[in-house]
Motif scaffolding. Structure first.
Motif, PDB file in Angstrom:
ATOM      1  N   THR A 227      21.617  76.917  49.062  1.00 15.08           N
ATOM      2  CA  THR A 227      21.153  78.188  48.500  1.00 15.08           C
ATOM      3  C   THR A 227      21.949  78.595  47.276  1.00 15.08           C
ATOM      4  O   THR A 227      21.382  79.105  46.319  1.00 15.08           O
ATOM      5  CB  THR A 227      21.214  79.310  49.551  1.00 15.08           C
ATOM      6  OG1 THR A 227      22.521  79.367  50.103  1.00 15.08           O
ATOM      7  CG2 THR A 227      20.199  79.089  50.630  1.00 15.08           C
TER       8      THR A 227
ATOM      9  N   HIS B  35      20.269  78.881  43.648  1.00 18.13           N
ATOM     10  CA  HIS B  35      20.391  80.150  42.920  1.00 18.13           C
ATOM     11  C   HIS B  35      20.980  79.926  41.528  1.00 18.13           C
ATOM     12  O   HIS B  35      20.546  80.542  40.552  1.00 18.13           O
ATOM     13  CB  HIS B  35      21.253  81.120  43.718  1.00 18.13           C
ATOM     14  CG  HIS B  35      21.358  82.486  43.127  1.00 18.13           C
ATOM     15  ND1 HIS B  35      20.283  83.157  42.587  1.00 18.13           N
ATOM     16  CD2 HIS B  35      22.411  83.322  42.987  1.00 18.13           C
ATOM     17  CE1 HIS B  35      20.669  84.328  42.148  1.00 18.13           C
ATOM     18  NE2 HIS B  35      21.958  84.450  42.376  1.00 18.13           N
TER      19      HIS B  35
ATOM     20  N   HIS C  94      16.026  85.660  41.059  1.00 17.78           N
ATOM     21  CA  HIS C  94      16.183  86.250  42.376  1.00 17.78           C
ATOM     22  C   HIS C  94      14.879  86.235  43.152  1.00 17.78           C
ATOM     23  O   HIS C  94      14.804  86.785  44.238  1.00 17.78           O
ATOM     24  CB  HIS C  94      16.697  87.690  42.259  1.00 17.78           C
ATOM     25  CG  HIS C  94      18.082  87.772  41.734  1.00 17.78           C
ATOM     26  ND1 HIS C  94      19.169  87.411  42.488  1.00 17.78           N
ATOM     27  CD2 HIS C  94      18.568  88.152  40.534  1.00 17.78           C
ATOM     28  CE1 HIS C  94      20.272  87.586  41.779  1.00 17.78           C
ATOM     29  NE2 HIS C  94      19.925  88.021  40.580  1.00 17.78           N
ATOM     30  N   ARG C  95      13.843  85.625  42.610  1.00 15.69           N
ATOM     31  CA  ARG C  95      12.532  85.595  43.263  1.00 15.69           C
ATOM     32  C   ARG C  95      12.536  84.558  44.383  1.00 15.69           C
ATOM     33  O   ARG C  95      12.833  83.380  44.168  1.00 15.69           O
ATOM     34  CB  ARG C  95      11.448  85.255  42.251  1.00 15.69           C
ATOM     35  CG  ARG C  95      11.259  86.351  41.208  1.00 15.69           C
ATOM     36  CD  ARG C  95      10.079  86.086  40.314  1.00 15.69           C
ATOM     37  NE  ARG C  95       8.862  85.929  41.114  1.00 15.69           N
ATOM     38  CZ  ARG C  95       7.913  85.055  40.814  1.00 15.69           C
ATOM     39  NH1 ARG C  95       8.036  84.289  39.745  1.00 15.69           N
ATOM     40  NH2 ARG C  95       6.845  84.957  41.561  1.00 15.69           N
ATOM     41  N   HIS C  96      12.182  85.016  45.573  1.00 20.26           N
ATOM     42  CA  HIS C  96      12.164  84.116  46.717  1.00 20.26           C
ATOM     43  C   HIS C  96      11.055  83.078  46.626  1.00 20.26           C
ATOM     44  O   HIS C  96      11.156  82.011  47.223  1.00 20.26           O
ATOM     45  CB  HIS C  96      12.035  84.924  48.009  1.00 20.26           C
ATOM     46  CG  HIS C  96      13.271  85.668  48.352  1.00 20.26           C
ATOM     47  ND1 HIS C  96      13.479  86.958  47.950  1.00 20.26           N
ATOM     48  CD2 HIS C  96      14.372  85.289  49.033  1.00 20.26           C
ATOM     49  CE1 HIS C  96      14.654  87.343  48.384  1.00 20.26           C
ATOM     50  NE2 HIS C  96      15.223  86.362  49.048  1.00 20.26           N
TER      51      HIS C  96
ATOM     52  N   LEU D 272      13.035  80.444  44.887  1.00 22.67           N
ATOM     53  CA  LEU D 272      14.262  79.995  45.535  1.00 22.67           C
ATOM     54  C   LEU D 272      14.012  79.204  46.816  1.00 22.67           C
ATOM     55  O   LEU D 272      14.716  78.227  47.080  1.00 22.67           O
ATOM     56  CB  LEU D 272      15.171  81.186  45.835  1.00 22.67           C
ATOM     57  CG  LEU D 272      15.854  81.823  44.631  1.00 22.67           C
ATOM     58  CD1 LEU D 272      16.661  83.034  45.052  1.00 22.67           C
ATOM     59  CD2 LEU D 272      16.750  80.820  43.935  1.00 22.67           C
ATOM     60  N   LEU D 273      13.042  79.606  47.622  1.00 19.46           N
ATOM     61  CA  LEU D 273      12.802  78.916  48.888  1.00 19.46           C
ATOM     62  C   LEU D 273      12.319  77.474  48.702  1.00 19.46           C
ATOM     63  O   LEU D 273      12.862  76.551  49.319  1.00 19.46           O
ATOM     64  CB  LEU D 273      11.831  79.717  49.751  1.00 19.46           C
ATOM     65  CG  LEU D 273      12.425  80.966  50.399  1.00 19.46           C
ATOM     66  CD1 LEU D 273      11.350  81.763  51.096  1.00 19.46           C
ATOM     67  CD2 LEU D 273      13.526  80.597  51.349  1.00 19.46           C
TER      68      LEU D 273
END
Length: 116
Positions: free
Chosen positions: A50, A54, A60-62, A65-66
């Motif tokens: 993570t 990042h 910061h958008r999931h 990021l996921l």
């Protein structure tokens, strides 16, 4: 302090609140240590992945990021195990390296947060 939370009533009935509290804390400490030992490498892999996702995605958008974290985790696990088994001819587990790198990153992140 304990009397405010209701330890006086069991003490009046003859219940040993101090002994019960100490034994409960010992049981909880043992259960937490066992669960940490079992989940340790996976938790450190999650921490590594993570923080790497990042820093690479700069967002910061999931929604970004996921999938990036999942892809990086798959690449790290497959490439790392392949490197260990095929190129270095080692029979060791990748979990040892993940724990070491995860511990270093965890200390680095703690110190980075302390410097802010």
């Amino acid at each position: 302090m304990w009397r405010r939370w209701g330890a006086i009533r069991p003490a009046v009935w003859g219940f040993d609140t101090t002994g019960c509290t100490c034994s409960c804390l010992c049981i909880i400490a043992a259960l937490v240590s066992v669960s940490t030992a079992l989940v340790g490498p996976i938790a450190f892999l999650g921490l590594l992945v993570t923080s790497l996702a990042h820093s690479l995605m700069q967002s910061h958008r999931h929604a970004l990021l996921l999938p990036a974290s999942a892809l990086i985790a798959a690449i790290v696990l497959v490439a790392g195990q392949t490197l260990f088994e095929r190129l270095l001819q080692l029979q060791s587990s990748l979990a040892i390296v993940i724990e070491f790198c995860g511990g270093l990153l965890f200390i680095l992140l703690l110190l980075k947060g302390k410097l802010r």
